[in-house]
Design a protein around this motif. Structure first.
Motif, mmCIF file in Angstrom:
data_model
loop_
_atom_site.group_PDB
_atom_site.id
_atom_site.type_symbol
_atom_site.label_atom_id
_atom_site.label_comp_id
_atom_site.label_asym_id
_atom_site.label_seq_id
_atom_site.Cartn_x
_atom_site.Cartn_y
_atom_site.Cartn_z
ATOM 1 N N TYR A 153 0.834 -1.203 0.000
ATOM 2 C CA TYR A 153 0.000 0.000 0.000
ATOM 3 C C TYR A 153 0.871 1.257 0.000
ATOM 4 O O TYR A 153 0.712 2.137 -0.847
ATOM 5 C CB TYR A 153 -0.917 -0.031 1.227
ATOM 6 N N PHE A 154 1.817 1.341 0.944
ATOM 7 C CA PHE A 154 2.666 2.518 1.013
ATOM 8 C C PHE A 154 3.648 2.571 -0.144
ATOM 9 O O PHE A 154 4.040 3.651 -0.583
ATOM 10 C CB PHE A 154 3.390 2.599 2.359
ATOM 11 N N GLY A 155 4.069 1.418 -0.651
ATOM 12 C CA GLY A 155 4.928 1.410 -1.824
ATOM 13 C C GLY A 155 4.256 2.098 -2.996
ATOM 14 O O GLY A 155 4.844 2.953 -3.663
ATOM 15 N N VAL A 156 3.011 1.739 -3.243
ATOM 16 C CA VAL A 156 2.248 2.359 -4.335
ATOM 17 C C VAL A 156 2.070 3.854 -4.056
ATOM 18 O O VAL A 156 2.268 4.696 -4.947
ATOM 19 C CB VAL A 156 0.886 1.658 -4.518
ATOM 20 N N LEU A 157 1.709 4.203 -2.814
ATOM 21 C CA LEU A 157 1.510 5.611 -2.472
ATOM 22 C C LEU A 157 2.796 6.424 -2.639
ATOM 23 O O LEU A 157 2.772 7.538 -3.184
ATOM 24 C CB LEU A 157 0.992 5.756 -1.039
ATOM 25 N N GLY A 206 9.413 3.981 -2.299
ATOM 26 C CA GLY A 206 8.263 3.260 -2.842
ATOM 27 C C GLY A 206 8.669 2.027 -3.622
ATOM 28 O O GLY A 206 8.089 0.946 -3.445
ATOM 29 N N ILE A 207 9.661 2.169 -4.468
ATOM 30 C CA ILE A 207 10.119 1.027 -5.266
ATOM 31 C C ILE A 207 10.703 -0.055 -4.350
ATOM 32 O O ILE A 207 10.416 -1.241 -4.524
ATOM 33 C CB ILE A 207 11.137 1.475 -6.334
ATOM 34 N N CYS A 208 11.500 0.359 -3.363
ATOM 35 C CA CYS A 208 12.086 -0.620 -2.428
ATOM 36 C C CYS A 208 11.008 -1.341 -1.623
ATOM 37 O O CYS A 208 11.131 -2.537 -1.342
ATOM 38 C CB CYS A 208 13.087 0.057 -1.503
ATOM 39 N N LEU A 209 9.934 -0.638 -1.263
ATOM 40 C CA LEU A 209 8.821 -1.290 -0.573
ATOM 41 C C LEU A 209 8.135 -2.303 -1.487
ATOM 42 O O LEU A 209 7.786 -3.404 -1.057
ATOM 43 C CB LEU A 209 7.799 -0.251 -0.101
ATOM 44 N N LEU A 210 7.950 -1.942 -2.739
ATOM 45 C CA LEU A 210 7.247 -2.829 -3.675
ATOM 46 C C LEU A 210 8.047 -4.083 -4.016
ATOM 47 O O LEU A 210 7.460 -5.136 -4.258
ATOM 48 C CB LEU A 210 6.875 -2.070 -4.951
ATOM 49 N N VAL A 211 9.372 -3.979 -4.045
ATOM 50 C CA VAL A 211 10.185 -5.149 -4.382
ATOM 51 C C VAL A 211 10.684 -5.870 -3.128
ATOM 52 O O VAL A 211 11.564 -6.718 -3.216
ATOM 53 C CB VAL A 211 11.378 -4.786 -5.306
ATOM 54 N N SER A 212 10.123 -5.520 -1.987
ATOM 55 C CA SER A 212 10.431 -6.158 -0.698
ATOM 56 C C SER A 212 11.883 -6.017 -0.270
ATOM 57 O O SER A 212 12.437 -6.872 0.408
ATOM 58 C CB SER A 212 10.037 -7.635 -0.721
ATOM 59 N N TYR A 213 12.526 -4.930 -0.683
ATOM 60 C CA TYR A 213 13.888 -4.664 -0.230
ATOM 61 C C TYR A 213 13.868 -3.880 1.081
ATOM 62 O O TYR A 213 14.804 -3.929 1.855
ATOM 63 C CB TYR A 213 14.651 -3.875 -1.305
#
Length: 170
Positions: free
Chosen positions: A33-37, A74-81
């Motif tokens: 959610y926060f990655g997208v935001l 955001g990108i790091c959150l989305l790729v689980s880094y």
């Protein structure tokens, strides 16, 4: 987009997010959610920076940095880094620190003859420390905490949805 449709959309998103938080806890769902935001906010801010550059021929380093920072997080959150769990844990530690400082400040307030204020600060500080320590030490408390947060977010979503459906546009 009209206000009613936006209100319905916000309510529906909050309900879904609340249910997901209550079921899965905070971390995994919040990362997505926060990655997208963060990515959307970073891209929007970058567009604003570029538009301002084209119009004024001036570039704000602060806004440029904020847009890239938002995109990277955001990108790091989305790729689980990276995980919001790190941020949440840091916030819990800061709540414990806040509680300690508030207790100390409460004692100081009492010495300044502000008895009611000082006692209130000590009570709130002790509560903050207690909640923070319980969150860190007891997995059951963490689970209950996320269920309560999820339910509250879902209830807020229901309120948004009902308010959007009931409100009349002028």
């Amino acid at each position: 987009m009209n206000k009613k449709l936006l209100g319905i959309l916000e309510g529906a998103i909050a309900i879904v997010l609340g249910v997901l938080i209550a079921i899965f806890g905070g971390q995994a769902v919040l990362d997505i959610y926060f990655g997208v935001l963060f990515v959307i906010a970073g891209a929007a801010l970058l567009a604003v920076v570029i538009t301002a550059l084209v119009r004024t021929k001036l570039l704000s380093f602060g806004l440029l940095f904020a847009s890239f920072a938002s995109l990277v997080i955001g990108i790091c959150l989305l790729v689980s880094y990276y995980s919001i769990g790190y941020l949440i844990y840091t916030l819990v530690l800061l709540i414990i620190a806040f509680g300690g400082a508030l207790i100390f400040f409460g004692v100081y307030s009492i010495t300044k003859k502000l008895m009611f204020t000082g006692i209130g600060q000590i009570v709130v500080g002790a509560a903050a420390i207690t909640v923070g320590i319980l969150y860190i030490l007891l997995p059951e408390f963490r689970t209950a905490f996320w269920i309560i947060v999820g339910v509250l977010v879902a209830v807020y979503g229901v309120l948004l949805l009902v308010s959007a459906l009931v409100s009349k546009e002028k």
